[in-house]
Design a protein around this motif. Structure first.
Motif, mmCIF file in Angstrom:
data_model
loop_
_atom_site.group_PDB
_atom_site.id
_atom_site.type_symbol
_atom_site.label_atom_id
_atom_site.label_comp_id
_atom_site.label_asym_id
_atom_site.label_seq_id
_atom_site.Cartn_x
_atom_site.Cartn_y
_atom_site.Cartn_z
ATOM 1 N N ILE A 24 0.844 -1.187 0.000
ATOM 2 C CA ILE A 24 0.000 0.000 0.000
ATOM 3 C C ILE A 24 0.881 1.239 0.000
ATOM 4 N N LYS A 25 0.427 2.253 -0.703
ATOM 5 C CA LYS A 25 1.159 3.516 -0.766
ATOM 6 C C LYS A 25 0.482 4.509 0.177
ATOM 7 N N ILE A 26 1.234 5.021 1.135
ATOM 8 C CA ILE A 26 0.674 5.880 2.177
ATOM 9 C C ILE A 26 1.420 7.199 2.228
ATOM 10 N N ALA A 27 0.691 8.299 2.271
ATOM 11 C CA ALA A 27 1.300 9.607 2.473
ATOM 12 C C ALA A 27 1.450 9.854 3.968
ATOM 13 N N VAL A 28 2.633 10.238 4.391
ATOM 14 C CA VAL A 28 2.881 10.630 5.778
ATOM 15 C C VAL A 28 3.032 12.144 5.784
ATOM 16 N N VAL A 29 2.031 12.819 6.335
ATOM 17 C CA VAL A 29 1.957 14.281 6.294
ATOM 18 C C VAL A 29 2.370 14.834 7.644
ATOM 19 N N ALA A 30 3.474 15.565 7.679
ATOM 20 C CA ALA A 30 3.984 16.103 8.942
ATOM 21 C C ALA A 30 4.874 17.312 8.647
ATOM 22 N N PRO A 31 4.965 18.239 9.586
ATOM 23 C CA PRO A 31 5.755 19.453 9.356
ATOM 24 C C PRO A 31 7.256 19.179 9.331
ATOM 25 N N GLU A 32 7.969 20.074 8.680
ATOM 26 C CA GLU A 32 9.428 20.007 8.616
ATOM 27 C C GLU A 32 10.012 21.335 9.069
ATOM 28 N N GLY A 33 11.207 21.285 9.655
ATOM 29 C CA GLY A 33 11.913 22.498 10.032
ATOM 30 C C GLY A 33 11.374 23.130 11.304
ATOM 31 N N ASP A 34 12.207 23.934 11.963
ATOM 32 C CA ASP A 34 11.848 24.681 13.163
ATOM 33 C C ASP A 34 11.328 23.751 14.266
ATOM 34 N N ALA A 35 10.573 24.320 15.197
ATOM 35 C CA ALA A 35 10.111 23.539 16.352
ATOM 36 C C ALA A 35 9.124 22.448 15.942
ATOM 37 N N LEU A 36 8.180 22.778 15.058
ATOM 38 C CA LEU A 36 7.206 21.781 14.629
ATOM 39 C C LEU A 36 7.874 20.643 13.868
ATOM 40 N N ALA A 49 9.337 2.948 10.788
ATOM 41 C CA ALA A 49 9.548 1.726 11.562
ATOM 42 C C ALA A 49 8.403 0.744 11.381
ATOM 43 N N ALA A 50 7.196 1.248 11.197
ATOM 44 C CA ALA A 50 6.024 0.378 11.070
ATOM 45 C C ALA A 50 5.812 -0.131 9.646
ATOM 46 N N ALA A 51 6.320 0.590 8.670
ATOM 47 C CA ALA A 51 6.022 0.266 7.270
ATOM 48 C C ALA A 51 6.673 -1.034 6.827
ATOM 49 N N GLY A 52 7.957 -1.220 7.131
ATOM 50 C CA GLY A 52 8.664 -2.410 6.668
ATOM 51 C C GLY A 52 8.538 -2.554 5.172
ATOM 52 N N ASP A 53 8.262 -3.776 4.721
ATOM 53 C CA ASP A 53 8.060 -3.996 3.286
ATOM 54 C C ASP A 53 6.578 -4.096 2.944
ATOM 55 N N ARG A 54 5.730 -3.715 3.909
ATOM 56 C CA ARG A 54 4.279 -3.799 3.687
ATOM 57 C C ARG A 54 3.691 -2.509 3.145
ATOM 58 N N ALA A 55 4.471 -1.438 3.141
ATOM 59 C CA ALA A 55 3.941 -0.160 2.672
ATOM 60 C C ALA A 55 5.043 0.670 2.042
ATOM 61 N N GLU A 56 4.658 1.458 1.055
ATOM 62 C CA GLU A 56 5.541 2.450 0.458
ATOM 63 C C GLU A 56 5.097 3.813 0.977
ATOM 64 N N LEU A 57 5.988 4.487 1.666
ATOM 65 C CA LEU A 57 5.647 5.767 2.265
ATOM 66 C C LEU A 57 6.090 6.927 1.391
ATOM 67 N N VAL A 58 5.212 7.918 1.301
ATOM 68 C CA VAL A 58 5.538 9.159 0.605
ATOM 69 C C VAL A 58 5.520 10.267 1.645
ATOM 70 N N ALA A 79 0.576 12.090 -5.533
ATOM 71 C CA ALA A 79 1.471 11.015 -5.085
ATOM 72 C C ALA A 79 0.886 9.631 -5.335
ATOM 73 N N GLY A 80 -0.400 9.563 -5.665
ATOM 74 C CA GLY A 80 -1.031 8.291 -5.973
ATOM 75 C C GLY A 80 -1.158 7.359 -4.786
ATOM 76 N N VAL A 81 -1.409 7.930 -3.611
ATOM 77 C CA VAL A 81 -1.497 7.113 -2.398
ATOM 78 C C VAL A 81 -2.915 6.594 -2.178
ATOM 79 N N GLN A 82 -3.024 5.582 -1.322
ATOM 80 C CA GLN A 82 -4.337 5.029 -0.974
ATOM 81 C C GLN A 82 -4.853 5.572 0.357
ATOM 82 N N ALA A 83 -3.954 6.106 1.179
ATOM 83 C CA ALA A 83 -4.337 6.656 2.476
ATOM 84 C C ALA A 83 -3.314 7.716 2.871
ATOM 85 N N ALA A 84 -3.712 8.583 3.786
ATOM 86 C CA ALA A 84 -2.813 9.628 4.286
ATOM 87 C C ALA A 84 -2.883 9.634 5.808
ATOM 88 N N VAL A 85 -1.730 9.683 6.455
ATOM 89 C CA VAL A 85 -1.675 9.690 7.914
ATOM 90 C C VAL A 85 -0.791 10.843 8.375
#
Length: 357
Positions: A24-36, A49-58, A79-85
């Motif tokens: 499964i292709k999953i988008a991981v949406v999180a801030p970059e830079g600075d405090a956040l 760590a959770a993805a292993g070979d079971r998911a492709e993370l974007v 990105a053509g993902v199936q879910a976003a976290v």
């Protein structure tokens, strides 16, 4: 289509043999830079760590800026993902949920507790799922704690005069009164004081033995310290705000708090914690919730592939084994189980309160 009729069969099939032709292709949406960005790094660590070979993370960055939602939705769809976290910022959801819903991309937020995004999602039928506790979860657990342990005690409800604090104290008071419990004393104290001598006098005069204070850690530290100095044997209870660092005064041992447990010490977290430790990384902050979100998306995709249900449908009323324990989402897309629990400060850390005065 409802997930219920084929839930058990789908679960067995899903875990016995995945019908996914590719990870499964999953988008991981999180801030970059600075405090956040530090929080975003935690989420990315856990997700990997959770993805292993079971998911492709974007990995996608959320700017947390007003009006950024539509552009973020375009990036997720491209990105053509199936879910976003992920999604640590409320502004990221504003304007992104509608287009993601049209693209049948469910979203699992690990950090947003505000009520409005979920209210909007439910009203419009958008597939937003909240892995973070809902806005009333803390207040419900505080109310339950007082009702369970203090029903026969003379107790006080305090707030610091801020909107959030006053709303919490009022919500708890109203909830208790519907159950036949009334506080002996209610009061508003002045926050950010070096001493709380006048408050101690008022508490002593009220003859209370137990005190709930909708206060931050710094104020609770001063209040509990001054009560000890005044010789008042009071039991203090606070909320999730106590799960912070000490400021000028250290928090007194024995102070109770309704907060979430340290996920890194839970048995279900062991595999992820050890995997991260092996690479010199910690599982603090958002790492384990992000790991849980990725695991949930993977397992739901396998159920969807085996059952024919949409991925969003597979997320509802389905138990998922994750790094933060067993997780299930209700039809309102909230956590089935309230993660807040009663903890006691030992002087070094919060631990589960096995016994309560």
């Amino acid at each position: 289509m409802s997930i219920k009729p084929f839930l058990l069969a789908a679960l067995v099939a899903a875990f016995a043999s995945s019908a996914l032709s590719a990870p499964i292709k999953i988008a991981v949406v999180a801030p970059e830079g600075d405090a956040l960005g530090l929080l975003g790094d935690q989420a990315r660590r856990g997700a990997n760590a959770a993805a292993g070979d079971r998911a492709e993370l974007v990995m996608l960055s959320e700017s947390c800026e007003d009006g950024s939602g539509p552009k973020l939705a375009d990036m997720i769809k491209a990105a053509g993902v199936q879910a976003a976290v992920g999604f640590l910022c409320t502004d990221s959801l504003d304007g992104s949920l509608a287009p993601l819903s049209e693209a049948k991309i469910p979203v699992i937020t690990i950090g947003i507790r505000a009520p409005i995004p979920m209210e909007d999602a439910l009203r419009h039928g958008w597939p937003l799922f909240r892995l973070a506790p809902g806005p009333q979860a803390e207040r419900e657990r505080i109310t339950e704690t007082i009702r369970r342990y203090w029903a026969d005690k003379p107790f006080a409800l305090l707030d610091d005069g801020t909107i959030t604090s006053r709303d919490t104290a009022e919500w708890v008071r109203n909830a208790l009164e519907t159950q036949g419990l009334k506080p002996t004393f209610t009061d508003t104290f002045r926050p950010a004081q070096e001493v709380q001598t006048q408050l101690m006098r008022r508490l002593a005069k009220a003859s209370v033995t137990h005190v709930f204070a909708a206060a931050d850690r710094a104020d609770m530290a001063v209040i509990a310290r001054d009560a000890k100095k005044a010789g008042l044997p009071l039991v203090f209870l606070g909320g999730d705000a106590l799960n912070a660092v000490d400021m000028d005064a250290p928090l007194e041992s024995g102070v109770l708090a309704v907060t979430t447990p340290d996920w890194t010490e839970q048995p279900d977290a062991k595999a992820i914690v050890e995997a991260l430790a092996a690479t010199g990384q910690s599982a603090d902050g958002y790492a384990l919730p992000a790991a849980a979100a990725v695991t949930i998306a993977i397992d739901a995709a396998e159920i969807s592939a085996n059952s024919g249900a949409d991925l969003a449908e597979a997320l509802v009323d389905t138990p998922f084994d994750t790094a933060i324990g067993l997780v299930s989402f209700t039809k309102s897309h909230e956590l089935e189980t309230n993660p807040f629990t009663l903890m006691r400060w030992t002087g070094e850390r919060f631990e589960p309160a096995v016994t309560v005065e």
